[in-house]
Design an enzyme around this catalytic site. Structure first.
Site, PDB file in Angstrom:
ATOM      1  CG  ASN A 132      -1.839   0.811   1.174  1.00  0.00           C
ATOM      2  OD1 ASN A 132      -2.430   1.637   0.294  1.00  0.00           O
ATOM      3  ND2 ASN A 132      -1.935   1.767   2.552  1.00  0.00           N
ATOM      4  CG  HIS A 136      -0.673   6.011   4.758  1.00  0.00           C
ATOM      5  ND1 HIS A 136      -2.261   6.181   4.659  1.00  0.00           N
ATOM      6  CD2 HIS A 136      -0.310   6.964   5.766  1.00  0.00           C
ATOM      7  CE1 HIS A 136      -2.545   7.147   5.625  1.00  0.00           C
ATOM      8  NE2 HIS A 136      -1.345   7.283   6.329  1.00  0.00           N
ATOM      9  CB  SER A 164       4.930   5.239   4.638  1.00  0.00           C
ATOM     10  OG  SER A 164       5.426   6.200   5.402  1.00  0.00           O
TER      11      SER A 164
HETATM   12  C1  GAR Z   1      -2.377   8.889  -3.315  1.00  0.00           C
HETATM   13  O1  GAR Z   1      -1.665  10.157  -3.031  1.00  0.00           O
HETATM   14  C2  GAR Z   1      -2.004   7.841  -2.054  1.00  0.00           C
HETATM   15  O2  GAR Z   1      -0.824   8.321  -1.291  1.00  0.00           O
HETATM   16  C3  GAR Z   1      -3.268   8.213  -1.262  1.00  0.00           C
HETATM   17  O3  GAR Z   1      -4.258   8.192  -2.309  1.00  0.00           O
HETATM   18  C4  GAR Z   1      -3.667   8.910  -3.667  1.00  0.00           C
HETATM   19  C5  GAR Z   1      -4.092   8.195  -4.593  1.00  0.00           C
HETATM   20  O4  GAR Z   1      -3.600   8.942  -5.718  1.00  0.00           O
HETATM   21  N1  GAR Z   1      -3.721   6.881  -0.617  1.00  0.00           N
HETATM   22  C6  GAR Z   1      -4.105   6.979   0.429  1.00  0.00           C
HETATM   23  O5  GAR Z   1      -4.619   8.067   0.987  1.00  0.00           O
HETATM   24  C7  GAR Z   1      -4.368   5.324   1.227  1.00  0.00           C
HETATM   25  N2  GAR Z   1      -4.872   5.431   2.378  1.00  0.00           N
HETATM   26  P1  GAR Z   1      -3.578   8.518  -7.303  1.00  0.00           P
HETATM   27  O6  GAR Z   1      -5.332   7.655  -7.435  1.00  0.00           O
HETATM   28  O7  GAR Z   1      -3.802   9.716  -8.246  1.00  0.00           O
HETATM   29  O8  GAR Z   1      -2.599   7.384  -7.249  1.00  0.00           O
END
Ligand code: GAR
Length: 214
Positions: free
Chosen positions: A108, A110, A137
């Site tokens: 994952n 985060h 992370s």
């Molecule tokens: C990313 O920034 C990731 O870190 C976050 O969602 C976004 C997805 O962006 N993830 C979380 O918050 C997980 N809890 P993307 O759809 O453009 O890849």
């Protein structure tokens, strides 16, 4: 060749960087499907554009039944026989059953320097706490929410006039660097999870993953 399933809920910009790195032959793997829990997740369009199977299993039909929803996911994923499942902005809590089933092959991303700011709204929480740095992370997933062993972190500064969107944008630049790299390490079998730890080239990583060696 290793088979990857990517799970998303939204834009899929991290998915896109992994697609691009595979296309440039930097990562020797195949994304066999992208699964979204939302029909309007733009990542599904990115998958289709890259001729990758795009599957939507709407979680809105299962708002109160995580177990039944995750069993549907498991059914779909098992048919795809993945070596690695990449959560790339997948915004739904997974059941313990799901996590145990794919333990060691589930990673994952985060947007915080774990163990700080598990859960949601991480950028605003870092700003509200007057932190001077923040980051992202990548970790193996365990049943503890955002609590699995960290593989790598990337840090960014927080400036005094930052909005949460400014900060999110700065963090995403780093996300796009490190997520494909972690996928590459995994498919090259350099990275494993063992006894609750992340191991890289047989060396146990510390609580900040690779960042600890900077
Ligand atoms: C990313 O920034 C990731 O870190 C976050 O969602 C976004 C997805 O962006 N993830 C979380 O918050 C997980 N809890 P993307 O759809 O453009 O890849």
């Amino acid at each position: 060749m290793k088979r990857i399933v990517v799970m998303i809920s939204g834009s899929g910009s991290n998915l896109q960087t992994i697609i691009d790195r595979i296309h440039h032959s930097d990562v020797d793997a195949q994304i066999v499907a992208v699964i979204a829990n939302k029909a309007d997740a733009y990542g599904l369009v990115r998958a289709a554009d890259a001729s990758i199977e795009a599957i939507c299993i709407p979680s809105s039909d299962f708002a109160h039944d995580r177990v039944a929803y995750d069993q549907q996911l498991i059914q779909a994923i098992d048919q795809l026989a993945p070596d690695l499942i990449v959560l790339a902005g997948y915004m739904r809590i997974l059941t313990d059953e799901f996590v145990h089933k794919y333990l060691g092959k589930l990673i994952n991303i985060h947007p915080s320097l774990l163990p700080k700011y598990r859960g949601l709204n991480t950028h605003q929480r870092a700003i509200d706490n007057a932190d001077t740095d923040h980051g992202v992370s990548i970790h193996f997933v365990t049943p503890e929410l955002d609590g699995g062993p960290v593989i790598v972190q990337a840090k960014v500064p927080i400036f005094s006039d930052d909005s949460k969107d400014d900060l999110a944008e700065r963090v995403q630049v780093q996300e796009h660097q490190i997520y494909p790299l972690v996928v590459k390490w995994f498919v090259e079998e350099r990275l494993v999870m063992q006894d609750g730890y992340a191991l890289m080239d047989n060396n146990q990583l510390g609580s900040q993953g690779f960042a600890a060696d900077e």
